[in-house]
Write a protein that holds these residues in place. Sequence first.
Motif, PDB file in Angstrom:
ATOM      1  N   PRO A   1     -53.072 -39.018 -13.759  1.00 38.37           N
ATOM      2  CA  PRO A   1     -51.791 -39.123 -13.055  1.00 38.37           C
ATOM      3  C   PRO A   1     -51.504 -37.880 -12.224  1.00 38.37           C
ATOM      4  O   PRO A   1     -52.042 -36.782 -12.479  1.00 38.37           O
ATOM      5  N   THR A   2     -50.631 -38.025 -11.230  1.00 39.98           N
ATOM      6  CA  THR A   2     -50.295 -36.882 -10.369  1.00 39.98           C
ATOM      7  C   THR A   2     -49.559 -35.795 -11.122  1.00 39.98           C
ATOM      8  O   THR A   2     -49.564 -34.634 -10.695  1.00 39.98           O
ATOM      9  N   ALA A   3     -48.942 -36.138 -12.251  1.00 38.16           N
ATOM     10  CA  ALA A   3     -48.220 -35.129 -13.032  1.00 38.16           C
ATOM     11  C   ALA A   3     -49.134 -34.023 -13.544  1.00 38.16           C
ATOM     12  O   ALA A   3     -48.665 -32.935 -13.897  1.00 38.16           O
ATOM     13  N   VAL A   4     -50.452 -34.281 -13.553  1.00 33.10           N
ATOM     14  CA  VAL A   4     -51.415 -33.293 -14.059  1.00 33.10           C
ATOM     15  C   VAL A   4     -51.687 -32.197 -13.031  1.00 33.10           C
ATOM     16  O   VAL A   4     -52.123 -31.090 -13.379  1.00 33.10           O
ATOM     17  N   GLU A   5     -51.416 -32.459 -11.759  1.00 34.05           N
ATOM     18  CA  GLU A   5     -51.837 -31.554 -10.683  1.00 34.05           C
ATOM     19  C   GLU A   5     -51.404 -30.099 -10.855  1.00 34.05           C
ATOM     20  O   GLU A   5     -52.159 -29.184 -10.505  1.00 34.05           O
ATOM     21  N   PRO A   6     -50.201 -29.795 -11.372  1.00 33.84           N
ATOM     22  CA  PRO A   6     -49.830 -28.373 -11.512  1.00 33.84           C
ATOM     23  C   PRO A   6     -50.786 -27.563 -12.379  1.00 33.84           C
ATOM     24  O   PRO A   6     -50.863 -26.335 -12.226  1.00 33.84           O
ATOM     25  N   LEU A   7     -51.525 -28.213 -13.282  1.00 33.98           N
ATOM     26  CA  LEU A   7     -52.428 -27.464 -14.152  1.00 33.98           C
ATOM     27  C   LEU A   7     -53.493 -26.723 -13.355  1.00 33.98           C
ATOM     28  O   LEU A   7     -53.981 -25.668 -13.782  1.00 33.98           O
TER      29      LEU A   7
ATOM     30  N   VAL B   1     -55.364 -22.132 -13.155  1.00 33.58           N
ATOM     31  CA  VAL B   1     -56.750 -21.646 -13.227  1.00 33.58           C
ATOM     32  C   VAL B   1     -57.293 -21.420 -11.818  1.00 33.58           C
ATOM     33  O   VAL B   1     -58.291 -22.030 -11.421  1.00 33.58           O
ATOM     34  N   PRO B   2     -56.684 -20.546 -11.032  1.00 31.36           N
ATOM     35  CA  PRO B   2     -57.122 -20.369  -9.645  1.00 31.36           C
ATOM     36  C   PRO B   2     -58.552 -19.875  -9.525  1.00 31.36           C
ATOM     37  O   PRO B   2     -59.229 -20.147  -8.536  1.00 31.36           O
TER      38      PRO B   2
ATOM     39  N   ARG C   1     -40.869 -26.890 -18.200  1.00 27.51           N
ATOM     40  CA  ARG C   1     -40.883 -28.352 -18.291  1.00 27.51           C
ATOM     41  C   ARG C   1     -41.990 -28.941 -17.417  1.00 27.51           C
ATOM     42  O   ARG C   1     -42.641 -29.928 -17.791  1.00 27.51           O
ATOM     43  N   THR C   2     -42.219 -28.336 -16.251  1.00 27.63           N
ATOM     44  CA  THR C   2     -43.321 -28.778 -15.396  1.00 27.63           C
ATOM     45  C   THR C   2     -44.651 -28.643 -16.116  1.00 27.63           C
ATOM     46  O   THR C   2     -45.491 -29.557 -16.093  1.00 27.63           O
ATOM     47  N   LEU C   3     -44.845 -27.509 -16.770  1.00 28.85           N
ATOM     48  CA  LEU C   3     -46.078 -27.285 -17.516  1.00 28.85           C
ATOM     49  C   LEU C   3     -46.201 -28.287 -18.657  1.00 28.85           C
ATOM     50  O   LEU C   3     -47.279 -28.866 -18.877  1.00 28.85           O
ATOM     51  N   GLY C   4     -45.120 -28.502 -19.391  1.00 30.09           N
ATOM     52  CA  GLY C   4     -45.164 -29.436 -20.511  1.00 30.09           C
ATOM     53  C   GLY C   4     -45.502 -30.849 -20.075  1.00 30.09           C
ATOM     54  O   GLY C   4     -46.332 -31.526 -20.711  1.00 30.09           O
ATOM     55  N   ARG C   5     -44.886 -31.315 -18.989  1.00 30.01           N
ATOM     56  CA  ARG C   5     -45.182 -32.654 -18.489  1.00 30.01           C
ATOM     57  C   ARG C   5     -46.645 -32.777 -18.072  1.00 30.01           C
ATOM     58  O   ARG C   5     -47.314 -33.785 -18.335  1.00 30.01           O
ATOM     59  N   ALA C   6     -47.143 -31.742 -17.404  1.00 28.96           N
ATOM     60  CA  ALA C   6     -48.530 -31.781 -16.930  1.00 28.96           C
ATOM     61  C   ALA C   6     -49.510 -31.828 -18.105  1.00 28.96           C
ATOM     62  O   ALA C   6     -50.487 -32.595 -18.075  1.00 28.96           O
ATOM     63  N   GLN C   7     -49.257 -31.035 -19.115  1.00 28.32           N
ATOM     64  CA  GLN C   7     -50.183 -31.019 -20.253  1.00 28.32           C
ATOM     65  C   GLN C   7     -50.141 -32.318 -21.039  1.00 28.32           C
ATOM     66  O   GLN C   7     -51.178 -32.825 -21.482  1.00 28.32           O
TER      67      GLN C   7
ATOM     68  N   PRO D   1     -44.904 -21.389  -6.012  1.00 29.10           N
ATOM     69  CA  PRO D   1     -43.531 -21.088  -6.463  1.00 29.10           C
ATOM     70  C   PRO D   1     -43.295 -21.393  -7.934  1.00 29.10           C
ATOM     71  O   PRO D   1     -42.610 -20.623  -8.622  1.00 29.10           O
ATOM     72  N   TRP D   2     -43.850 -22.483  -8.440  1.00 31.27           N
ATOM     73  CA  TRP D   2     -43.567 -22.800  -9.833  1.00 31.27           C
ATOM     74  C   TRP D   2     -44.263 -21.830 -10.782  1.00 31.27           C
ATOM     75  O   TRP D   2     -43.768 -21.566 -11.887  1.00 31.27           O
ATOM     76  N   ILE D   3     -45.392 -21.247 -10.355  1.00 27.14           N
ATOM     77  CA  ILE D   3     -46.054 -20.222 -11.167  1.00 27.14           C
ATOM     78  C   ILE D   3     -45.192 -18.953 -11.194  1.00 27.14           C
ATOM     79  O   ILE D   3     -45.042 -18.304 -12.239  1.00 27.14           O
ATOM     80  N   ARG D   4     -44.606 -18.602 -10.043  1.00 29.82           N
ATOM     81  CA  ARG D   4     -43.683 -17.460 -10.019  1.00 29.82           C
ATOM     82  C   ARG D   4     -42.501 -17.709 -10.954  1.00 29.82           C
ATOM     83  O   ARG D   4     -42.048 -16.803 -11.670  1.00 29.82           O
TER      84      ARG D   4
END
Length: 333
Positions: A54-60, A64-65, A125-131, A111-114
Amino acid sequence: MIRIHFSADDFTRVRFAARPSPLPELHAALMTLAAPHEELLPGRWRTRLARTMPTAVEPLADLVPGGVAPAFLDVLGDTPDEGFALIRAAAPTTVRAGLEQVYAGRRFVPPWIRALHAGDADAWRTLGRAQRAAHEAVLAPVWPQVQDLHRNEFARHALAVAEGGLGAALTRLAPGSRLRDGVWEWPRPDTAGIREIRLAGRGLVLRPTFHWRYGPLVQDLPDRPVALACPVASGPPLLLAGPGAPDEALAGVLGRTRLALLHALDEPRTTTGLARRIGVSAATASAHASALRGAGLVTTTRTGRSVHHTRTALAELLLLGGGADGRCAPDGP
């Protein structure tokens, strides 16, 4: 090369994880999925994940840049919820240090990493949803297989320790490694330099990983046992067999009735109790118990007129394990 230094106390504090941890296995799968030109990764596995991710995973991916995740993500825990809670409970200083390390020298920071660096609740919450989305797409469908594979490795390690001692069991986990003068040396031809790890009385937790192929993954955090994830040669589970596959293999060797009898001996039982439990006559149950006793899988004791059957430690290991040889693979692709 990785060199793990043991004190005398550390040799008494080496343990093999009794069960797999979802979060480390999830992160290993995501790292493998992102690895370029992964020839050993079956295309079917990659295709399935590409179709279901799902697209919700993309922030992960932003975490890991450079292909290495920040240390605060490397937690254990017996369930996904426990692992997620451990990540959320990380000290703010630990989170900031991890993010600063993976983004060192990089001009652009999402921005969300900052915001995560600043402790923002929405970023968490973004991280939690992605994981959680990644777990449901990547790991949940194969978790029963991961558990079966882990039980197999647990049984193999227990037998290796019993047969050859801890030193032999450690070097069997990593072909090409050696233990000398209290130092376990693990060659890593793909990595420059030497990484020295001193247990200093903290002990060592060994755990197999089934979604990673590039040598050991080490978690070395202050005041905690060092955790070493060892790649298993069989590779990622592919849903090629159902949850009953290990039992099917044992049934082919022992026969279904004898396998059912071993499963029924989750506690000592009389011949009559066994017969009732597995639905056969007392004479049939007695004959099968006798055959299993001859193979070292059952012991029988008599107290007066009562006869009680108990499965042996070898039978316990047999029921835990099953399947192909799964030692840790050497380093490198």
